[in-house]
Structures are given as structure tokens and as C-alpha cells.
Design a protein around this motif. Structure first.
Motif, PDB file in Angstrom:
ATOM      1  N   TYR A 152       5.025   7.690   3.853  1.00 34.70           N
ATOM      2  CA  TYR A 152       5.900   6.963   4.779  1.00 34.70           C
ATOM      3  C   TYR A 152       6.774   5.943   4.045  1.00 34.70           C
ATOM      4  O   TYR A 152       6.705   4.734   4.296  1.00 34.70           O
ATOM      5  CB  TYR A 152       5.069   6.355   5.925  1.00 34.70           C
ATOM      6  CG  TYR A 152       4.807   7.399   6.996  1.00 34.70           C
ATOM      7  CD1 TYR A 152       3.813   8.359   6.810  1.00 34.70           C
ATOM      8  CD2 TYR A 152       5.599   7.474   8.129  1.00 34.70           C
ATOM      9  CE1 TYR A 152       3.605   9.351   7.761  1.00 34.70           C
ATOM     10  CE2 TYR A 152       5.386   8.459   9.091  1.00 34.70           C
ATOM     11  CZ  TYR A 152       4.397   9.388   8.898  1.00 34.70           C
ATOM     12  OH  TYR A 152       4.208  10.380   9.843  1.00 34.70           O
ATOM     13  N   HIS A 153       7.561   6.466   3.127  1.00 35.55           N
ATOM     14  CA  HIS A 153       8.667   5.762   2.464  1.00 35.55           C
ATOM     15  C   HIS A 153       9.741   6.838   2.361  1.00 35.55           C
ATOM     16  O   HIS A 153       9.515   7.867   1.695  1.00 35.55           O
ATOM     17  CB  HIS A 153       8.224   5.238   1.095  1.00 35.55           C
ATOM     18  CG  HIS A 153       9.287   4.489   0.325  1.00 35.55           C
ATOM     19  ND1 HIS A 153       9.072   3.217  -0.200  1.00 35.55           N
ATOM     20  CD2 HIS A 153      10.549   4.841  -0.034  1.00 35.55           C
ATOM     21  CE1 HIS A 153      10.179   2.828  -0.837  1.00 35.55           C
ATOM     22  NE2 HIS A 153      11.089   3.803  -0.764  1.00 35.55           N
ATOM     23  N   LEU A 154      10.854   6.619   3.043  1.00 36.33           N
ATOM     24  CA  LEU A 154      11.904   7.642   3.156  1.00 36.33           C
ATOM     25  C   LEU A 154      12.190   8.314   1.814  1.00 36.33           C
ATOM     26  O   LEU A 154      12.347   7.633   0.800  1.00 36.33           O
ATOM     27  CB  LEU A 154      13.181   6.993   3.687  1.00 36.33           C
ATOM     28  CG  LEU A 154      14.422   7.885   3.793  1.00 36.33           C
ATOM     29  CD1 LEU A 154      14.212   9.004   4.789  1.00 36.33           C
ATOM     30  CD2 LEU A 154      15.632   7.058   4.173  1.00 36.33           C
ATOM     31  N   ASP A 190       0.810  -1.214   0.000  1.00 30.78           N
ATOM     32  CA  ASP A 190       0.000   0.000   0.000  1.00 30.78           C
ATOM     33  C   ASP A 190       0.848   1.270   0.000  1.00 30.78           C
ATOM     34  O   ASP A 190       0.326   2.352   0.227  1.00 30.78           O
ATOM     35  CB  ASP A 190      -0.965  -0.002   1.195  1.00 30.78           C
ATOM     36  CG  ASP A 190      -0.217  -0.106   2.519  1.00 30.78           C
ATOM     37  OD1 ASP A 190       0.987  -0.434   2.500  1.00 30.78           O
ATOM     38  OD2 ASP A 190      -0.846   0.145   3.566  1.00 30.78           O
ATOM     39  N   CYS A 191       2.135   1.138  -0.271  1.00 33.01           N
ATOM     40  CA  CYS A 191       3.046   2.298  -0.256  1.00 33.01           C
ATOM     41  C   CYS A 191       3.191   2.853  -1.672  1.00 33.01           C
ATOM     42  O   CYS A 191       3.609   2.140  -2.586  1.00 33.01           O
ATOM     43  CB  CYS A 191       4.405   1.881   0.302  1.00 33.01           C
ATOM     44  SG  CYS A 191       5.670   3.152   0.099  1.00 33.01           S
ATOM     45  N   ILE A 192       2.861   4.135  -1.832  1.00 38.66           N
ATOM     46  CA  ILE A 192       2.855   4.733  -3.174  1.00 38.66           C
ATOM     47  C   ILE A 192       4.261   4.764  -3.782  1.00 38.66           C
ATOM     48  O   ILE A 192       4.422   4.581  -5.004  1.00 38.66           O
ATOM     49  CB  ILE A 192       2.205   6.129  -3.130  1.00 38.66           C
ATOM     50  CG1 ILE A 192       1.868   6.614  -4.535  1.00 38.66           C
ATOM     51  CG2 ILE A 192       3.049   7.141  -2.407  1.00 38.66           C
ATOM     52  CD1 ILE A 192       0.755   7.623  -4.572  1.00 38.66           C
ATOM     53  N   PHE A 193       5.295   4.966  -2.966  1.00 38.91           N
ATOM     54  CA  PHE A 193       6.643   4.996  -3.536  1.00 38.91           C
ATOM     55  C   PHE A 193       7.143   3.588  -3.846  1.00 38.91           C
ATOM     56  O   PHE A 193       7.909   3.414  -4.809  1.00 38.91           O
ATOM     57  CB  PHE A 193       7.596   5.767  -2.630  1.00 38.91           C
ATOM     58  CG  PHE A 193       7.350   7.268  -2.626  1.00 38.91           C
ATOM     59  CD1 PHE A 193       6.436   7.860  -3.499  1.00 38.91           C
ATOM     60  CD2 PHE A 193       8.050   8.093  -1.760  1.00 38.91           C
ATOM     61  CE1 PHE A 193       6.212   9.237  -3.502  1.00 38.91           C
ATOM     62  CE2 PHE A 193       7.843   9.474  -1.762  1.00 38.91           C
ATOM     63  CZ  PHE A 193       6.917  10.044  -2.622  1.00 38.91           C
ATOM     64  N   CYS A 194       6.715   2.580  -3.087  1.00 39.32           N
ATOM     65  CA  CYS A 194       7.030   1.201  -3.482  1.00 39.32           C
ATOM     66  C   CYS A 194       6.369   0.869  -4.827  1.00 39.32           C
ATOM     67  O   CYS A 194       6.939   0.117  -5.633  1.00 39.32           O
ATOM     68  CB  CYS A 194       6.581   0.210  -2.412  1.00 39.32           C
ATOM     69  SG  CYS A 194       7.720   0.098  -1.008  1.00 39.32           S
ATOM     70  N   LYS A 195       5.185   1.452  -5.071  1.00 41.18           N
ATOM     71  CA  LYS A 195       4.529   1.227  -6.362  1.00 41.18           C
ATOM     72  C   LYS A 195       5.316   1.880  -7.491  1.00 41.18           C
ATOM     73  O   LYS A 195       5.371   1.340  -8.603  1.00 41.18           O
ATOM     74  CB  LYS A 195       3.091   1.767  -6.320  1.00 41.18           C
ATOM     75  CG  LYS A 195       2.180   0.879  -5.498  1.00 41.18           C
ATOM     76  CD  LYS A 195       0.760   1.405  -5.468  1.00 41.18           C
ATOM     77  CE  LYS A 195      -0.097   0.451  -4.634  1.00 41.18           C
ATOM     78  NZ  LYS A 195      -1.277   1.099  -4.084  1.00 41.18           N
ATOM     79  N   LYS A 237      14.552   0.096  -1.367  1.00 39.99           N
ATOM     80  CA  LYS A 237      14.117  -0.607  -0.157  1.00 39.99           C
ATOM     81  C   LYS A 237      13.088   0.241   0.579  1.00 39.99           C
ATOM     82  O   LYS A 237      13.275   1.452   0.720  1.00 39.99           O
ATOM     83  CB  LYS A 237      15.341  -0.861   0.735  1.00 39.99           C
ATOM     84  CG  LYS A 237      15.009  -1.505   2.071  1.00 39.99           C
ATOM     85  CD  LYS A 237      16.225  -1.549   2.989  1.00 39.99           C
ATOM     86  CE  LYS A 237      15.819  -2.037   4.379  1.00 39.99           C
ATOM     87  NZ  LYS A 237      16.942  -1.913   5.343  1.00 39.99           N
ATOM     88  N   HIS A 238      12.023  -0.387   1.068  1.00 39.67           N
ATOM     89  CA  HIS A 238      11.043   0.353   1.865  1.00 39.67           C
ATOM     90  C   HIS A 238      11.615   0.625   3.252  1.00 39.67           C
ATOM     91  O   HIS A 238      11.745  -0.283   4.063  1.00 39.67           O
ATOM     92  CB  HIS A 238       9.723  -0.408   1.985  1.00 39.67           C
ATOM     93  CG  HIS A 238       8.710   0.358   2.783  1.00 39.67           C
ATOM     94  ND1 HIS A 238       7.883   1.309   2.227  1.00 39.67           N
ATOM     95  CD2 HIS A 238       8.429   0.356   4.115  1.00 39.67           C
ATOM     96  CE1 HIS A 238       7.129   1.840   3.173  1.00 39.67           C
ATOM     97  NE2 HIS A 238       7.436   1.276   4.336  1.00 39.67           N
ATOM     98  N   ILE A 239      11.945   1.891   3.496  1.00 42.42           N
ATOM     99  CA  ILE A 239      12.319   2.384   4.826  1.00 42.42           C
ATOM    100  C   ILE A 239      11.243   3.423   5.133  1.00 42.42           C
ATOM    101  O   ILE A 239      11.073   4.379   4.365  1.00 42.42           O
ATOM    102  CB  ILE A 239      13.712   3.040   4.811  1.00 42.42           C
ATOM    103  CG1 ILE A 239      14.788   2.077   4.288  1.00 42.42           C
ATOM    104  CG2 ILE A 239      14.076   3.555   6.203  1.00 42.42           C
ATOM    105  CD1 ILE A 239      16.117   2.765   3.920  1.00 42.42           C
TER     106      ILE A 239
HETATM  107 ZN    ZN Z   1       7.547   1.945   0.325  1.00 42.07          ZN
END
Ligand code: ZN
Ligand code: AMP
Length: 115
Positions: A96-98, A3-8, A45-47
Motif C-alpha cells: 500500500y504505497h502507490l 511500516d511501509c516497505i516502499f518508504c523504507k 511521497k507516501h501515497i
Molecule cells: Zn510508503
């Protein structure tokens, strides 16, 4: 982090105007820029935030600063720019993705914070 937009963005599931990508990180244009140049540098990497970063994350955080700075200059910030990292509630972090903001352009920026 599904559900993290930056991971997407990392996964290629949503588009981004990328200016740099390698195995560790991406630099792309902020979707809602606050200045003529507004880049975001993120680790693949998800931080979640700087508050969750571990000693193992230190090299990539350094790389985000170094490469992001080069990209800000390449995008026109030849006379300087500002780097910002918003962390947590008090820092008004929204995603909430650094990520490190690189903000600049031809004009001098306003003061960082009101005194
Ligand atoms: Zn992320
Ligand atoms: P922050 O308050 O530091 O968490 O800021 C998050 C930043 O991410 C904001 O400046 C947003 O405009 C930016 N942003 C949110 N979604 C996207 C997206 N899909 N592509 C590019 N930038 C985004």
C-alpha cells in the motif's frame, strides 16, 4: 510511514536494484519478477494507492508513467511493455504505497485479463 516497505526503500533502509532516482520518484526492479523485465515506479511521497491520490499528486503520477516507460525501454522493452496499477482489495494490491508495474521482455505477454 514507518511500516511501509516502499518508504523504507525511499529512506535507503532496505536495498533495491534502482534504475532511476530523483527528488520525486524511484524506479527499481521488482523483487519477484513476473517477466524478464519487471520494474516498479514509485513516488517518494507516501501515497497509499490510486484511490487516495489527490489532484496535487497528478504531476508525479504522470512523471511515473513517463520516466517508467523510458526505463522499461532502456531495460530492453523496445517492442512494447505493459503498465499495471493494482488498487485496493479488488485490484489485489499487496503493497500500500502507490506503484506502477512495467512488465515486458522479448516475448508477447498473455492477455491482460481472462474474458
Ligand atoms: Zn510508503
Ligand atoms: P502489488 O500487488 O501491485 O501491490 O505488487 C507489489 C509488488 O511489490 C510485487 O510484485 C512484489 O514482488 C513487489 N515487492 C515487494 N517487496 C519488494 C521489495 N522489497 N523490492 C522490490 N519489489 C518488491
Amino acid at each position: 510511514m514507518s511500516d511501509c516497505i516502499f518508504c523504507k526503500i525511499v529512506a535507503g533502509d532496505i536495498p533495491a536494484k534502482k534504475v532511476f532516482e530523483d527528488e520525486d520518484m524511484i524506479v527499481f526492479h521488482d523483487i519477484n519478477p513476473v517477466a524478464p523485465v519487471h520494474l516498479l515506479a514509485i513516488p517518494k511521497k507516501h501515497i497509499a494507492s490510486l484511490a487516495e491520490a489527490t489532484p496535487e499528486d497528478a504531476p508525479v503520477i504522470g512523471k511515473l508513467l513517463q520516466v517508467g516507460g523510458r526505463m522499461a525501454i532502456a531495460q530492453g522493452c523496445t517492442d512494447g511493455f505493459r503498465t499495471l496499477v493494482n488498487t485496493g482489495r479488488v485490484g489485489r494490491q499487496e503493497v500500500y504505497h502507490l506503484h506502477i508495474h512495467f512488465v515486458g521482455g522479448p516475448d508477447v505477454l498473455p492477455p491482460m485479463l481472462k474474458r
